[in-house]
Design an enzyme around this catalytic site. Structure first.
Site, PDB file in Angstrom:
ATOM      1  CG  ASP A  85      29.106   3.541  66.487  1.00  0.00           C
ATOM      2  OD1 ASP A  85      29.647   2.866  67.105  1.00  0.00           O
ATOM      3  OD2 ASP A  85      28.961   4.796  66.561  1.00  0.00           O
ATOM      4  CG  ASP A 130      31.690   7.253  60.920  1.00  0.00           C
ATOM      5  OD1 ASP A 130      30.673   7.759  61.377  1.00  0.00           O
ATOM      6  OD2 ASP A 130      32.534   7.099  61.442  1.00  0.00           O
ATOM      7  CB  CYS A 188      30.524  18.075  41.112  1.00  0.00           C
ATOM      8  SG  CYS A 188      29.304  16.758  42.122  1.00  0.00           S
ATOM      9  CB  CYS A 226      26.355  14.790  41.859  1.00  0.00           C
ATOM     10  SG  CYS A 226      25.842  16.683  42.141  1.00  0.00           S
ATOM     11  CB  CYS A 275      26.701  19.497  39.758  1.00  0.00           C
ATOM     12  SG  CYS A 275      27.267  20.048  41.657  1.00  0.00           S
ATOM     13  CG  HIS A 326      27.358  18.864  45.437  1.00  0.00           C
ATOM     14  ND1 HIS A 326      28.323  18.638  44.573  1.00  0.00           N
ATOM     15  CD2 HIS A 326      28.033  19.355  46.672  1.00  0.00           C
ATOM     16  CE1 HIS A 326      29.342  19.367  44.714  1.00  0.00           C
ATOM     17  NE2 HIS A 326      29.186  19.878  46.082  1.00  0.00           N
TER      18      HIS A 326
END
Length: 378
Positions: free
Chosen positions: A91, A269, A307, A309, A312, A338
């Protein structure tokens, strides 16, 4: 940069694609984790990659001030400097024109800022953005745009839109032929103004025949009603060339992403999964939860049972609650891991569903479920 369109959903405007850059490729629709100053707080580049990220977003304005173009260039470019093996979008500073408006002066030549770090006066022009971004090895560079509040008067909105277009032309005039520059559509919530901006950018060319590699839709997600934003996005997308990637800037919640994909958005984003994650909000398949709340003190289950991840798989809500309540840095780190995994898996599922031809019904059901859960929780 090359953008390859792959699959179109038969029941919506959703599509899948692939963007090839000098630092690798990523699939679309894609969510870009926000690494403003070259880092996602608390996470290594490897952890971000493991969460499923294919591209990161950095802020050229902040990196230009610290550590500066020279240091990043001498490190081999932004990807090497960050230890990130993949593409990076930057950006430009348009959001800072809005967020730091009390200390910013806009002139036709560019923006005069007061540095948020040391108070010194600095100047950034559209040409500077292209030059600095190229010097830092940014893969996808956003033009410098003039962002104002959607509540501004029609005169102010028109002036900002037209200045953004003039700055875009100046940026394109100095863009390297092998670079990837994105124009930004502005115009507040005025549909006609948005369409005119999109059409003007789409037909713009540089002295060597350069055109924009993609387009951002800016100036939204800062106070306008959900329904108004969706109408603006849909009409704007219809005025942009379908063969180039479209990026909805700074949006948003999971239901916002799914709605955008239905309309044909390719890139997103937002700071929500990381910033809110550090403050204790977890995004889950059953809706949002605030892990600091006392009710999670004895819950021996993962943040999200659907999940996989690292957080988790190994830690309970009770433990992460304990970390937050005691100010342990591991709590925000696990919650951020997460949340990013949740967002990036949502993109993966969307791409899979589009390719299977089942995306539209699945996405609309998921949006309804998330909105219903939010109404019940509030």
């Amino acid at each position: 940069m090359k953008f390859h369109l792959e699959t179109a959903d038969p029941f919506s405007k959703a599509r899948t694609g692939c963007v090839d850059t000098r630092n690798g490729f990523f699939e679309t629709p894609a969510f870009m984790p926000v690494a403003t100053r070259g880092t996602i707080r608390g996470l290594t580049a490897g952890q971000v990659r493991e969460a499923g990220a294919g591209i990161l977003l950095v802020n050229l304005f902040h990196l230009w001030l610290r550590p500066g173009e020279e240091i990043v260039r001498e490190a081999g470019g932004i990807s090497s400097f960050m230890g990130w093996k993949g593409p990076v979008l930057a950006d430009s500073g348009g959001y800072q024109i809005y967020s730091l408006s009390g200390s910013v002066k806009i002139r036709e030549e560019g923006a005069f800022f007061q540095s948020p770090y040391d108070g010194r006066k600095v100047f950034l022009s559209p040409e500077d953005v292209v030059s600095v971004g190229s010097g830092m090895g940014i893969d996808l560079i956003m033009v410098l745009d003039h962002l104002v509040s959607p509540d501004s008067s029609p005169e102010v909105l028109r002036e900002a839109r037209d200045r953004t277009l003039r700055w875009a032309k100046r940026s394109l005039d100095v863009a390297p032929l092998d670079g990837a520059l994105f124009g930004i559509v502005q115009g507040g919530c005025d549909i006609d103004a948005r369409k005119w901006s999109a059409e003007t950018l789409s037909s713009m060319t540089g002295p060597e025949g350069q055109t924009f590699s993609g387009f951002g839709i800016g100036g939204l997600g800062i106070g306008e009603p959900f329904e108004v934003r969706n109408r603006v996005v849909g009409e704007t997308l219809g005025a942009l060339p379908p063969e180039k990637p479209r990026y909805l800037m700074g949006i948003g919640y999971p239901e916002d992403l799914l709605t955008g994909i239905i309309q044909g958005v390719d890139l997103f984003d937002c700071v929500l999964p990381t910033r809110n994650g550090r403050n204790g909000m977890a995004f889950t398949s059953k809706g949002r939860l605030l892990i600091r709340n006392a009710r999670f003190q004895k819950e021996d289950t993962p943040l999200d049972e659907e999940c996989s991840c690292a957080a988790c798989k190994s830690y309970s809500r009770s433990y992460i609650h304990h970390l937050f309540r005691n100010g342990e840095m591991l709590g925000p780190i696990l919650n951020t891991i997460h949340n990013l995994t949740y967002y990036l898996d949502l993109m993966h599922q969307s791409r899979t569903r589009i390719r299977e031809g089942t995306f539209n019904a699945w996405a609309r059901q998921k949006i309804d479920s998330l909105q219903q859960t939010e109404r019940e929780q509030s």
